[in-house]
Enzyme design. Structure first.
Site, PDB file in Angstrom:
ATOM      1  N   THR A  10       0.816  -1.213   0.000  1.00 12.75           N
ATOM      2  CA  THR A  10       0.000   0.000   0.000  1.00 12.75           C
ATOM      3  C   THR A  10       0.846   1.258   0.000  1.00 12.75           C
ATOM      4  O   THR A  10       0.553   2.212  -0.717  1.00 12.75           O
ATOM      5  CB  THR A  10      -0.941   0.011   1.224  1.00 12.75           C
ATOM      6  OG1 THR A  10      -1.767  -1.162   1.196  1.00 12.75           O
ATOM      7  CG2 THR A  10      -1.831   1.247   1.215  1.00 12.75           C
ATOM      8  N   ASP A 113       9.699  -7.926   5.446  1.00  9.10           N
ATOM      9  CA  ASP A 113       9.192  -7.032   6.489  1.00  9.10           C
ATOM     10  C   ASP A 113       9.022  -7.764   7.810  1.00  9.10           C
ATOM     11  O   ASP A 113       9.297  -7.215   8.888  1.00  9.10           O
ATOM     12  CB  ASP A 113       7.871  -6.392   6.051  1.00  9.10           C
ATOM     13  CG  ASP A 113       6.828  -7.401   5.577  1.00  9.10           C
ATOM     14  OD1 ASP A 113       7.188  -8.564   5.267  1.00  9.10           O
ATOM     15  OD2 ASP A 113       5.646  -7.028   5.493  1.00  9.10           O
TER      16      ASP A 113
END
Length: 258
Positions: A10, A113
């Site tokens: 995003t 991540d």
């Protein structure tokens, strides 16, 4: 100085740090909307403007550290740095030194991540931990006190699931995502807001409880990061909420790979 980029589905989060090892002070951070068709020049102009508004120039940067869950952007990220800056590039993967042991069945499958978050949590706390990252997807990961990354759970993110509801149910309006103290609502907007909040709250509460039991964790630390994590802190769902965990984790990766 060190420029870090956390490339998500995003947003791309930019972070700025001093070179000093062990200093996780975020000098500044900013987000840029993730687009597959973005150019390296577009990213470069944003990076230069980001530095300028914080009183720095391209000459102050001598290192880029980035993690990415969008492989199509990796070459553009590296081109951004080689075009507009000079110095070394560190790309986070399961192949570099992370300060933890990746126990995934196929270590290369783990999102970078998730490894970044686990690396910093182990460095900072040395405790059994459940790490929740609330992004496009919400991940719930287990890390033991010995620094073993044990895997976890992936569920649709808060906004991702909510957007699916709005897209599929024509008469239901899009609503804000916020803290709710009561389940019952006497209007449609309130009912949707309540449903979004409590479905995510109890999903996370149940998943964390089950994960902690399966891993037989005692004195487990529950840590959250990501855009919506602070909303759920009001009900004490997590012990620690740190929205800067991922970019500070990238700084830690830089420290242990220099």
């Amino acid at each position: 100085m060190i420029l870090v980029l956390d490339v998500g589905n995003t947003n791309i989060e930019f972070g700025l740090f001093h070179n000093q090892k062990g200093d996780f002070t975020i000098l500044s951070s900013a987000r840029y909307f993730t687009k597959i068709n973005i150019t390296s020049d577009e990213l470069g102009f944003f990076a230069l403007r980001f530095l300028e508004v914080n009183g720095f120039t391209r000459k102050d940067i001598n290192r880029l550290v980035y993690s990415s869950v969008v492989p199509q952007l990796n070459n553009k990220i590296e081109s951004l740095f080689t075009t507009y800056f000079s110095g070394t590039i560190v790309k986070v993967s399961s192949d570099i030194h992370l300060g933890i042991k990746n126990k995934y069945k196929n270590p290369a499958e783990v999102g970078s991540d998730r490894l970044v978050n686990a690396s910093l949590v182990y460095h900072e706390y040395k405790k059994n931990a459940v790490i929740v990252d609330m992004g496009t997807a919400t991940t719930v990961c287990g890390l033991n006190a010995d620094g073993d990354y044990l895997g976890g759970v992936i569920i649709p993110g808060v906004l991702t699931a909510s957007q699916a509801l709005f897209d599929k149910a024509a008469k239901l309006p899009a609503v804000s995502i916020s803290y709710k103290d009561k389940v019952l609502s006497d209007n449609t907007i309130g009912a949707i807001e309540s449903g979004i909040y409590f479905s995510n709250f109890y999903a996370l509460q149940g998943i964390m409880k089950k994960l902690i039991a399966e891993l037989q964790f005692d004195n487990c630390l529950k840590i959250a990061t990501g855009g919506y994590s602070s909303i759920f802190q009001k009900d004490g769902l997590f012990d620690i909420v740190d929205d800067g965990l991922s970019i500070k984790g990238l700084k830690h990766i830089s420290d242990i790979n220099s």
